[in-house]
Design a protein around this motif. Sequence first.
Motif, short mmCIF file in Angstrom:
data_model
loop_
_atom_site.label_atom_id
_atom_site.label_comp_id
_atom_site.label_asym_id
_atom_site.label_seq_id
_atom_site.Cartn_x
_atom_site.Cartn_y
_atom_site.Cartn_z
N GLU A 189 21.07 37.07 27.46
CA GLU A 189 21.95 37.10 28.44
C GLU A 189 23.58 37.11 27.39
O GLU A 189 24.38 37.89 27.72
CB GLU A 189 22.26 35.94 29.11
N ALA A 190 23.39 36.33 26.51
CA ALA A 190 24.57 36.33 25.60
C ALA A 190 24.54 37.50 24.91
O ALA A 190 25.66 38.21 24.75
CB ALA A 190 24.48 35.15 24.56
N LEU A 191 23.65 38.24 24.19
CA LEU A 191 23.70 39.57 23.80
C LEU A 191 24.15 40.57 24.70
O LEU A 191 24.99 41.54 24.48
CB LEU A 191 22.16 40.03 23.31
N GLU A 192 23.63 40.65 26.03
CA GLU A 192 24.10 41.43 26.94
C GLU A 192 25.66 41.51 27.21
O GLU A 192 26.38 42.42 27.36
CB GLU A 192 23.25 41.25 28.27
N LEU A 193 25.94 39.98 27.31
CA LEU A 193 27.40 40.04 27.53
C LEU A 193 28.42 40.39 26.35
O LEU A 193 29.53 40.95 26.62
CB LEU A 193 27.65 38.56 27.92
N ALA A 194 27.78 40.20 25.28
CA ALA A 194 28.61 40.74 24.09
C ALA A 194 28.54 42.48 24.05
O ALA A 194 29.70 42.81 23.86
CB ALA A 194 28.02 40.21 22.69
N GLU A 195 27.57 42.79 24.40
CA GLU A 195 27.62 44.33 24.58
C GLU A 195 28.39 44.80 25.33
O GLU A 195 29.06 45.74 25.30
CB GLU A 195 26.17 44.64 24.59
N ALA A 200 33.49 47.39 26.75
CA ALA A 200 34.84 47.34 27.64
C ALA A 200 35.99 47.61 26.60
O ALA A 200 36.77 48.20 27.12
CB ALA A 200 34.82 45.96 28.56
N LYS A 201 35.77 47.12 25.33
CA LYS A 201 36.96 47.32 24.32
C LYS A 201 36.88 48.55 24.37
O LYS A 201 38.10 49.43 23.96
CB LYS A 201 36.53 46.61 23.07
N ARG A 202 36.01 49.39 23.96
CA ARG A 202 35.83 50.69 23.65
C ARG A 202 36.53 51.79 24.76
O ARG A 202 37.24 52.73 24.41
CB ARG A 202 34.38 51.27 23.23
N ARG A 203 36.10 51.27 26.04
CA ARG A 203 36.60 52.04 27.09
C ARG A 203 38.08 51.88 27.11
O ARG A 203 38.76 52.85 27.42
CB ARG A 203 36.13 51.63 28.48
#
Length: 204
Positions: A189-195, A200-203
Motif C-alpha cells: 500500500e505504501a509503495l502504491e501510494l508513493a508511486e 501526480a508530480k509528473r503530471r
Amino acid sequence: MSNPVSAVAGPVVSLGFGVARVPVGLLARLTGNGGNPEWGPTLAVDSVEAGVRQVLGSLLGDPGLARQGEVQDARVGQRGEAAEREAAADARREVADQRLQDRRQRDQQAREQVREREQEQKERLEKERKQREQEAQERERTRKQEAAKDEERAQEKADEKAHEARRTRVEAESEAVAAEREAAERSQEALELAEAADAAKRRR
C-alpha cells in the motif's frame, strides 16, 4: 479167708473205667489233648475211679482197694494242681500277651497319628506355600497392570503436551504468517501510494 467180692472188685472197677476212658480218649485226641493227663475230662474220670475204689474198699473191708483209691486220688489231686498251675500260667501268659498286643497296638496307633499329623502339617505347609505363591503372582500381576496404566497415563499426558505444543506452534506460525502478510500488504500500500504521488508530480 478173703472176701471173693473184694477179690474181683478191683479188676471190675479197672475194666469198667477202662471202657469209660475209651470215648474220653477219643475226644482227647480229637481236641488235641491226647496224652495229656492233666486234661479236665481225664482228671474227672480218674477222680471218679479213685473215689469208687475208696468207697468199695471201705464197704468191702478191703484196705488194699481203698489204698489204691487214696493213692490214685492223691495223684489226681497232684495232676489237678499241676493243671491249675498250668492254667494260671497260661492265663498270665494270655494277660501278658494281651497287654503286649495292646501296647503294640497303642504304639502303632501313636505312630499312625504321628504320620497323620506330619502329613497334615506337610499338606498345610504346601497349601500355605501355594497360597503365598498365588498371592505373590497376583501382586506382581496387579503391579504390572498399575505400571501399564501409569505408563499409559504418562503417554497420554505426553501426547497431550505434544499436541498442545504443536497447536501452540501452529498458532504462532499462523500469527507470524498473518503478521508478515499484513506487513507485506502495508508495504504494498505504501509503495502504491508513493508511486501514485510520483505520478501526480509528473503530471503537474
